[in-house]
Design an enzyme around this catalytic site. Structure first.
Site, PDB file in Angstrom:
ATOM      1  N   CYS A 439     -21.920  33.584  51.991  1.00 48.91           N
ATOM      2  CA  CYS A 439     -20.863  34.420  51.407  1.00 48.91           C
ATOM      3  C   CYS A 439     -20.054  35.002  52.556  1.00 48.91           C
ATOM      4  O   CYS A 439     -20.121  34.486  53.680  1.00 48.91           O
ATOM      5  CB  CYS A 439     -21.430  35.501  50.486  1.00 48.91           C
ATOM      6  SG  CYS A 439     -22.374  36.797  51.307  1.00 48.91           S
ATOM      7  N   ARG A 445     -24.410  39.129  48.291  1.00 45.70           N
ATOM      8  CA  ARG A 445     -24.755  37.977  47.460  1.00 45.70           C
ATOM      9  C   ARG A 445     -25.690  36.990  48.150  1.00 45.70           C
ATOM     10  O   ARG A 445     -26.740  36.625  47.604  1.00 45.70           O
ATOM     11  CB  ARG A 445     -23.467  37.273  47.017  1.00 45.70           C
ATOM     12  CG  ARG A 445     -22.589  38.134  46.136  1.00 45.70           C
ATOM     13  CD  ARG A 445     -21.173  37.570  46.037  1.00 45.70           C
ATOM     14  NE  ARG A 445     -20.452  37.715  47.296  1.00 45.70           N
ATOM     15  CZ  ARG A 445     -19.218  37.271  47.510  1.00 45.70           C
ATOM     16  NH1 ARG A 445     -18.584  36.630  46.536  1.00 45.70           N
ATOM     17  NH2 ARG A 445     -18.618  37.456  48.673  1.00 45.70           N
ATOM     18  N   ASP A 549     -17.499  39.207  44.924  1.00 44.99           N
ATOM     19  CA  ASP A 549     -18.061  40.163  45.873  1.00 44.99           C
ATOM     20  C   ASP A 549     -18.084  41.545  45.215  1.00 44.99           C
ATOM     21  O   ASP A 549     -17.034  42.085  44.856  1.00 44.99           O
ATOM     22  CB  ASP A 549     -17.196  40.200  47.131  1.00 44.99           C
ATOM     23  CG  ASP A 549     -17.834  40.999  48.256  1.00 44.99           C
ATOM     24  OD1 ASP A 549     -18.867  41.654  48.012  1.00 44.99           O
ATOM     25  OD2 ASP A 549     -17.297  40.962  49.380  1.00 44.99           O
TER      26      ASP A 549
END
Length: 582
Positions: A439, A445, A549
């Protein structure tokens, strides 16, 4: 000159207006042209909007002062010698700042620019705050920052959300000048990231977030004495958290705001136009000074539409030595910057603002403000029946922009659907020994995916995770740590990593969270294309195959992201285990 005359005099002075790509410059051109003056326009860009005005005699292009300041100053001197201009008007800091810096090298008597010391004070927000404090004018609590070491002390005093203001609107970077803007921080990591970037271009001021309407006192002063004043209130701002206005209205001048403006202008011995910007809390009557714009402002078309013709008054002040008396401006006039208001509507529809900062408009608010176009008091910044061509060009640009956005959206949806199909087809079809989760920051994440997969798989598969953020060894986002703990996943000792070639080369499978992550990875490592997929692609259907996000968003978003990551990891690793067992 008689009051209300549409012509200034029998003089045929020629005026040069800079920053011809700005709608505020278009307002200046229209005002002066309507008054009978000859107006030339110049810009650093091709095809500026002012070039289309019927009031523009000649349009030229100058070297971009942000890229080559000395060439720009040479260009100005050449035009002053050959053009015979009675007045040159810079409209933005892009041209104003270099003109101020090289004032001694030019004939500044023909440039609409306030005295140097006064202008330096308003261009430097820290000095503006100092001046206002000395004059007992309320300002937000402020912390000048020149080092990251000061962040914790400032945050303890100001709290979140926090306003991050570059001390100057035009900073300097490796490639020349840089236009800077205000931003907001909602937590410590957010604050450090934004301040670190801003400090690359100069000093920074951190301020408390003061809730209120954006109100401006627009004025023209003669050596510290205000000769005419006008007040507007912002109805729409882009972004919603605070920025340039796309819809604003004229209103009665507030005595406390005018008194504060008079103190500032008198102390500065200001000469010329300015806009003193405040935040005003209508519930309590409290206000805070935000800044002083020492040049023409974005909402200038409203002032002119309401009868406060500041460009005309500026010409009178500088070229004729006095400002003719005028009646007060009309109240309840509204003016809309159409292109920006389309953006405002999109922000509203997408709810692109934290509820902690602003009250998001309702559908009723949107419909009410849209209906204002039918009012005789409604005007547009660019569209005008008396000068139609710029408005038509602006409409064309809006349409082209929206068509491009729709086309890009459809293309993106197709790409997401295709990536989802690729992921479902690939899932469980190959032996997997090493997985890389990817990410941006590796603190939310991909960190969660890594930790959860480690619990699921033990040592059967080697797991890695990383992000594109340049700084490694950062702890996991505290909100995600708490969210993950509720699911039995431990992120308390997490340290982030930055993706590198060794990681990518050693991975059998790369699982990214968003399409831009794949695009960015493959630009650096194109050989990874066949083994790189969206993590959620195998578990979701259609084009909803990305995991957003959650950084800085609500706890509900963190919980949704956590569920999506767990479900997606289960899908991929369930197939991986089955393949390994076979």
């Amino acid at each position: 000159m008689t009051q209300g005359s549409s012509r200034l005099s029998d003089r045929t002075d020629t005026i040069l207006v800079l920053d011809g790509d700005q709608t505020s410059a278009l307002a200046v051109v229209r005002s002066l042209g309507h008054s009978g003056l000859v107006v030339d326009v110049a810009s650093a860009f091709e095809s500026p909007i002012c070039a289309a005005s019927r009031h523009t005699r000649l349009c030229t292009r100058y070297p971009d002062p942000l890229q080559n300041e000395s060439r720009f100053i040479n260009w100005i001197n050449e035009r002053m010698e050959s053009g015979g201009y009675a007045l040159i008007i810079p409209v933005t800091e892009r041209t104003l700042v270099p003109l101020l810096r090289h004032r001694e090298a030019i004939d500044d008597t023909r440039i609409a620019m306030a005295p140097s010391d006064a202008l330096e004070q308003v261009l430097d927000k820290e000095r503006t705050v100092t001046l206002a404090t000395r004059l007992d004018i309320p300002v937000p609590r402020s912390w000048p920052i020149d080092s990251l070491d000061q962040l914790d002390t400032a945050a303890a005093d100001l709290g979140y959300p926090m306003v991050i203001k570059p001390s100057r609107s035009v900073g300097h970077g490796n490639d020349g000048g840089v236009q800077l803007s205000v931003s907001y921080a909602h937590n410590r990591d957010d604050l450090e990231k934004q301040v670190r970037h801003a400090l690359n271009h100069g000093a920074v001021i951190l301020q408390e977030y003061f809730r209120g309407d954006g109100v401006g006192i627009e004025l023209i002063a003669d050596h510290g004495e205000i000769r005419f004043a006008f007040q507007h209130r912002r109805l729409h701002e882009v972004p919603l958290t605070g920025g340039g206005s796309s819809l604003r209205t004229s209103e009665a001048i507030s005595p406390p705001l005018l008194a504060a403006s008079e103190k500032l202008i008198k102390a500065l011995k200001w000469h010329g136009v300015a806009m003193v910007e405040f935040k005003y809390d209508t519930r309590t009557g409290e206000f805070r000074l935000m800044e002083i714009n020492g040049r023409f402002w974005g909402s200038l078309p409203l002032a002119i539409a309401a009868g406060a013709d500041f460009p005309r008054m500026l010409y009178e002040l500088i070229c004729e030595g006095r400002i003719a008396p005028r009646p007060p401006a009309r109240e309840n006039v509204v003016c809309r910057q159409l292109a920006r208001d389309v953006d405002w509507l999109e922000h509203v529809l997408r709810r692109n603002a934290p509820a902690s900062l602003v009250r998001l408009p309702s559908w009723k608010d949107v419909l009410r403000d849209s209906a204002l176009v039918f009012s005789p008091r409604h005007h547009f910044d660019v569209q005008s029946l008396r000068d139609p061509k710029p408005g038509l060009i602006d409409l064309g640009r809006i349409v082209n922009s929206q068509v491009k956005r729709v086309t890009d959206l459809l293309r993106r949806r197709w790409q997401l659907r295709r990536h989802g199909q690729r992921a479902r087809q690939a899932c469980g079809k190959r032996p997997i020994k090493t997985v890389l989760f990817l990410c941006y920051g590796n603190i939310n994440r991909s960190a969660l995916a890594h930790a959860y997969a480690a619990q699921r798989l033990g040592r059967d598969v080697k797991l890695m995770s990383a992000g594109f953020h340049a700084q490694g060894d950062r702890p996991a986002d505290p909100v995600m740590v708490e969210t993950a703990a509720a699911q039995g996943i431990d992120l308390s000792g997490w340290k982030s990593k930055s993706v590198d070639a060794t990681m990518v080369a050693s991975a059998d499978l790369v699982l990214a969270m968003e399409l831009p992550h794949i695009d960015r990875l493959l630009k650096q490592y194109p050989d990874a294309a066949d083994k790189t997929f969206l993590l959620r692609g195998a578990s979701a259907i259609g084009n909803d195959v990305e995991i957003i996000d959650p950084y800085g968003l609500s706890p509900d978003i963190y919980q949704t992201v956590c569920r999506q990551v767990i479900c997606s990891v289960d899908t991929w690793l369930g197939h991986t285990q089955a393949h390994t067992e076979r």
